[in-house]
Scaffold this motif. Structure first.
Motif, PDB file in Angstrom:
ATOM      1  N   VAL A 111      32.797  87.618  29.494  1.00 53.07           N
ATOM      2  CA  VAL A 111      31.563  88.375  29.255  1.00 53.07           C
ATOM      3  C   VAL A 111      31.900  89.840  29.005  1.00 53.07           C
ATOM      4  N   LEU A 112      32.792  90.383  29.834  1.00 49.20           N
ATOM      5  CA  LEU A 112      33.239  91.765  29.675  1.00 49.20           C
ATOM      6  C   LEU A 112      33.951  91.977  28.344  1.00 49.20           C
ATOM      7  N   LEU A 113      34.655  90.932  27.862  1.00 46.93           N
ATOM      8  CA  LEU A 113      35.449  91.046  26.643  1.00 46.93           C
ATOM      9  C   LEU A 113      34.627  90.864  25.372  1.00 46.93           C
ATOM     10  N   GLY A 114      33.341  90.594  25.508  1.00 43.36           N
ATOM     11  CA  GLY A 114      32.498  90.479  24.321  1.00 43.36           C
ATOM     12  C   GLY A 114      31.683  89.210  24.237  1.00 43.36           C
ATOM     13  N   GLY A 115      31.976  88.255  25.117  1.00 43.58           N
ATOM     14  CA  GLY A 115      31.220  87.006  25.105  1.00 43.58           C
ATOM     15  C   GLY A 115      31.954  85.908  24.373  1.00 43.58           C
ATOM     16  N   MET A 116      31.895  84.712  24.929  1.00 43.44           N
ATOM     17  CA  MET A 116      32.689  83.612  24.383  1.00 43.44           C
ATOM     18  C   MET A 116      32.118  83.091  23.067  1.00 43.44           C
ATOM     19  N   VAL A 117      33.016  82.701  22.193  1.00 45.14           N
ATOM     20  CA  VAL A 117      32.640  81.971  20.984  1.00 45.14           C
ATOM     21  C   VAL A 117      33.016  80.494  21.129  1.00 45.14           C
ATOM     22  N   ARG A 118      33.699  80.147  22.215  1.00 44.87           N
ATOM     23  CA  ARG A 118      34.030  78.756  22.543  1.00 44.87           C
ATOM     24  C   ARG A 118      34.161  78.645  24.058  1.00 44.87           C
ATOM     25  N   ASP A 119      33.803  77.483  24.596  1.00 46.13           N
ATOM     26  CA  ASP A 119      33.889  77.294  26.045  1.00 46.13           C
ATOM     27  C   ASP A 119      35.046  76.386  26.444  1.00 46.13           C
ATOM     28  N   LYS A 120      35.841  75.987  25.466  1.00 46.38           N
ATOM     29  CA  LYS A 120      37.070  75.256  25.743  1.00 46.38           C
ATOM     30  C   LYS A 120      38.079  75.628  24.675  1.00 46.38           C
ATOM     31  N   ILE A 121      39.356  75.590  25.047  1.00 41.95           N
ATOM     32  CA  ILE A 121      40.407  76.065  24.148  1.00 41.95           C
ATOM     33  C   ILE A 121      41.447  74.973  23.991  1.00 41.95           C
ATOM     34  N   ARG A 122      41.738  74.603  22.744  1.00 41.83           N
ATOM     35  CA  ARG A 122      42.774  73.609  22.521  1.00 41.83           C
ATOM     36  C   ARG A 122      44.132  74.179  22.935  1.00 41.83           C
ATOM     37  N   VAL A 123      44.922  73.355  23.627  1.00 38.07           N
ATOM     38  CA  VAL A 123      46.216  73.808  24.128  1.00 38.07           C
ATOM     39  C   VAL A 123      47.322  72.898  23.616  1.00 38.07           C
ATOM     40  N   TYR A 124      48.546  73.438  23.641  1.00 38.81           N
ATOM     41  CA  TYR A 124      49.710  72.581  23.417  1.00 38.81           C
ATOM     42  C   TYR A 124      50.630  72.646  24.625  1.00 38.81           C
ATOM     43  N   TRP A 125      51.272  71.543  24.902  1.00 34.33           N
ATOM     44  CA  TRP A 125      52.194  71.381  26.026  1.00 34.33           C
ATOM     45  C   TRP A 125      53.522  72.016  25.616  1.00 34.33           C
ATOM     46  N   SER A 126      53.821  73.165  26.198  1.00 35.13           N
ATOM     47  CA  SER A 126      54.991  73.917  25.781  1.00 35.13           C
ATOM     48  C   SER A 126      56.235  73.513  26.565  1.00 35.13           C
ATOM     49  N   ALA A 318      47.602  83.356  18.355  1.00 36.56           N
ATOM     50  CA  ALA A 318      47.783  82.396  19.439  1.00 36.56           C
ATOM     51  C   ALA A 318      48.408  83.125  20.613  1.00 36.56           C
ATOM     52  N   PRO A 319      47.988  82.842  21.837  1.00 36.27           N
ATOM     53  CA  PRO A 319      48.574  83.535  22.996  1.00 36.27           C
ATOM     54  C   PRO A 319      49.971  83.017  23.334  1.00 36.27           C
ATOM     55  N   HIS A 320      50.826  83.948  23.725  1.00 34.48           N
ATOM     56  CA  HIS A 320      52.131  83.595  24.301  1.00 34.48           C
ATOM     57  C   HIS A 320      51.908  83.406  25.792  1.00 34.48           C
ATOM     58  N   ASN A 321      52.145  82.200  26.303  1.00 31.24           N
ATOM     59  CA  ASN A 321      51.723  81.902  27.668  1.00 31.24           C
ATOM     60  C   ASN A 321      52.654  80.883  28.300  1.00 31.24           C
ATOM     61  N   PHE A 322      53.701  81.377  28.976  1.00 32.46           N
ATOM     62  CA  PHE A 322      54.588  80.458  29.702  1.00 32.46           C
ATOM     63  C   PHE A 322      54.847  80.988  31.107  1.00 32.46           C
ATOM     64  N   ASN A 340      39.511  84.027  15.657  1.00 32.22           N
ATOM     65  CA  ASN A 340      40.639  83.535  14.865  1.00 32.22           C
ATOM     66  C   ASN A 340      41.791  83.015  15.717  1.00 32.22           C
ATOM     67  N   VAL A 341      41.496  82.470  16.906  1.00 32.61           N
ATOM     68  CA  VAL A 341      42.528  81.816  17.719  1.00 32.61           C
ATOM     69  C   VAL A 341      42.825  80.442  17.137  1.00 32.61           C
ATOM     70  N   ARG A 342      44.120  80.141  17.000  1.00 29.24           N
ATOM     71  CA  ARG A 342      44.529  78.839  16.442  1.00 29.24           C
ATOM     72  C   ARG A 342      44.675  77.782  17.522  1.00 29.24           C
ATOM     73  N   ILE A 343      45.438  78.079  18.565  1.00 30.90           N
ATOM     74  CA  ILE A 343      45.712  77.136  19.652  1.00 30.90           C
ATOM     75  C   ILE A 343      46.368  77.959  20.757  1.00 30.90           C
ATOM     76  N   MET A 344      46.373  77.437  21.978  1.00 32.54           N
ATOM     77  CA  MET A 344      46.896  78.204  23.117  1.00 32.54           C
ATOM     78  C   MET A 344      48.077  77.482  23.743  1.00 32.54           C
ATOM     79  N   GLU A 345      49.118  78.253  24.027  1.00 33.77           N
ATOM     80  CA  GLU A 345      50.296  77.716  24.712  1.00 33.77           C
ATOM     81  C   GLU A 345      50.013  77.533  26.199  1.00 33.77           C
ATOM     82  N   THR A 346      50.568  76.476  26.792  1.00 30.48           N
ATOM     83  CA  THR A 346      50.494  76.304  28.236  1.00 30.48           C
ATOM     84  C   THR A 346      51.646  75.420  28.692  1.00 30.48           C
TER      85      THR A 346
END
Length: 408
Positions: A111-126, A318-322, A340-346
Motif C-alpha cells: 500500500v505504501l509502495l503505490g498499491g498492488m497490481v497483482r495479489d500473487k506473484i509467479r515464482v521460479y524454484w532457484s 525480476a527480483p534477485h532473491n536468494f 513490468n515484473v516478469r517472474i520472481m526468484e525464490t
C-alpha cells in the motif's frame, strides 16, 4: 505521529543459515515501532553491517516517515565512495524505514509502495541442484544424474511451474560437479569454456527437461563464469533447446547487447548493479530482455525507480532473491506493485530452522507466492531464535576458495 516516529535505536543482528549467515537490520522508534530489513554479506559484500553501524548515528532522532530525506542525507556524506557495500548499507536502511513506516500506518508495505497490481506473484524454484549438492545442509542430497532427475520431478510434483539451474559437469560415472570459475570453483583466471563444459551443460538441461516435463519453464544462470566468447559458445550449444531465459553477468552493456543478438532465448542480467545510473546503459543499449534488480541491495523504493525506467525502454524486471524469508517478502511487495515484473526468484530448498527464525514463511500455491496482508513486510526475525543459531565466523565468497599458491 511525527514525534512518535523518531528513531531511537539502530541495531544489526545475524544468525547462522547453515553454510552462510542471515543478516538483519532493526530500527526502533521512540514509541517502540520496529522496522526490519534483511541484507547480505555473503555474496561478495563483506562489511555491510559495519557500514550500517557507522552511519547509524545520523538516523537517531530522525523520522522513519522521511525515508527519502534520510537516504539523500546518507548519500551526501558517502558520495565519494557511493557504491558497493556503502550503497547496500543505505539500501538496507531504506528497507527497514519502509517497514516501520508501513507499520505506523498499519498497512501492508505494498500500500505504501503505490498499491498492488497483482495479489500473487509467479515464482521460479532457484538453485535447482546447487543447494542439494550441499549434502550436509539440504536433502535429499544430489551426487549424480539421478539426483538431478529427482529434483526436476520434485519441482513439477510440488506444484511449481518454473525452475532455474546452473552449469554442471558430469564425469564418466554420471557424478556431477559445479562449474563456476567466476566464483573460484575451479580457480581458472581464463574462464574459458571448453567443449566438454558446453556439452555437459546441454546434457544437464536435457536431463532436467526430460524429468520436469514439457510444461515446466527452465531458466539457466551462467553468472560471471565466462567472457563474451565463452557465453557465445554456450548459447550456440543450447540455442535449439526450450529455455525460458539465459541469465548471465557482464559489466559491459555493449558486449551483452551483442550476446543478446546471437541468442534465441531472452537474456536476463544486471543483478549486481547498484542504482539507476548503473542500469541505464543496459537499457539504452538494448542489452537485456529482463533486468534483474536486487531490492535488498538497492532499497525497494529505489528499485521502483529502476523498474519504472526499465518500463520506459519496454524491459521487464525480476527480483534477485536468494536470501531469507524477510527478503522474499520484501521482494513480494515490490513485485506486487510493479507492472513490468516478469517472474520472481525464490529458494524452495530451505534449512530446517527457517521456521523458527522467521515469524511467517511465504505461502506458495500453484507456483505463485500469495501476497500477505499483514502490516509492513509481513514477516520479521524472531530474536530469541536468532540467539539459538549464532552466526558462523567465516562465510561468503571470500572464505570459500583459497587461491592456489604460486611458488617462484
Amino acid at each position: 505521529m511525527r514525534n512518535k516516529a523518531r528513531i531511537a535505536e539502530v541495531k544489526t543482528l545475524s544468525c547462522s543459515n547453515s553454510f552462510r549467515n542471515y543478516h538483519f537490520l532493526k530500527i526502533t522508534t521512540e514509541d517502540g515501532t520496529v522496522g526490519w530489513s534483511e541484507f547480505d554479506e555473503n555474496f561478495g559484500s563483506p562489511g555491510v553491517a559495519y557500514i550500517i553501524n557507522e552511519l547509524s548515528h545520523r538516523l537517531i532522532g530522525q523520522s522513519v516517515l522521511l525515508h527519502e530525506h534520510i537516504r539523500e542525507d546518507l548519500s551526501d556524506v558517502t558520495r565519494p565512495a557511493l557504491s558497493g557495500v556503502i550503497a547496500q548499507a543505505i539500501g538496507a536502511i531504506e528497507n527497514a524505514l519502509l517497514d516501520a513506516k508501513a507499520k505506523i500506518m498499519d498497512v501492508p508495505a505494498h500500500v505504501l509502495l503505490g498499491g498492488m497490481v497483482r495479489d500473487k506473484i509467479r515464482v521460479y524454484w532457484s538453485h535447482c541442484v546447487a543447494y542439494r549438492m550441499r549434502t550436509e545442509h539440504f536433502s535429499p542430497p544430489i551426487h549424480d544424474a539421478d539426483g538431478v532427475r529427482q529434483i526436476a520431478n520434485d519441482v513439477r510434483n510440488d506444484g511449481f511451474t518454473a525452475l532455474k539451474t546452473n552449469i554442471f559437469e558430469y564425469d564418466a560415472n554420471d557424478r556431477i560437479s559445479a562449474w563456476a570459475p567466476g566464483f573460484g570453483r575451479p580457480h581458472d583466471l581464463s574462464r574459458n569454456v571448453e567443449r566438454k563444459t558446453r556439452q555437459d551443460l546441454r546434457r544437464h538441461l536435457e536431463i532436467m527437461r526430460e524429468s520436469a516435463g514439457p510444461d515446466i519453464d527452465i531458466l539457466l544462470d551462467l553468472n560471471f563464469n565466462a567472457r563474451t566468447d565463452g557465453y557465445l559458445e554456450m548459447i550456440r550449444e543450447i540455442n535449439d533447446l526450450d529455455i525460458f531465459w539465459v541469465e548471465l553477468d557482464t559489466l559491459d552493456p555493449k558486449a551483452l547487447a551483442y550476446i543478446r543478438s546471437k541468442s534465441n532465448h531472452p537474456i536476463a542480467s544486471c543483478e549486481t548493479l547498484l542504482g539507476l545510473q548503473q542500469f541505464l546503459p543496459f537499457f539504452q543499449n538494448q542489452a537485456v530482455d529482463v533486468a534483474i534488480i536486487d531490492t535488498p541491495w538497492n532499497g525497494v523504493w529505489q528499485s521502483l525507480k529502476i523498474a519504472a525506467a526499465a518500463a520506459a525502454y519496454e524491459v521487464s524486471v525480476a527480483p534477485h532473491n536468494f536470501y531469507g524469508h524477510l527478503c522474499t517478502m520484501m521482494n513480494a511487495h515490490f513485485s506486487a506493485v510493479v507492472p513490468n515484473v516478469r517472474i520472481m526468484e525464490t529458494d524452495i530448498d530451505r534449512i530446517s530452522w527457517d521456521s523458527e527464525v522467521f515469524t511467517h514463511a511465504p505461502e506458495y500455491k500453484d507456483g505463485y507466492l500469495i501476497l500477505p496482508d499483514r502490516p509492513g513486510w509481513g514477516t520479521e526475525p524472531n530474536e530469541e531464535a536468532l540467539k539459538k543459531y549464532p552466526p558462523l565466523a567465516k562465510t561468503g565468497l571470500i572464505n570459500r576458495t583459497a587461491t592456489p599458491r604460486l611458488d617462484f
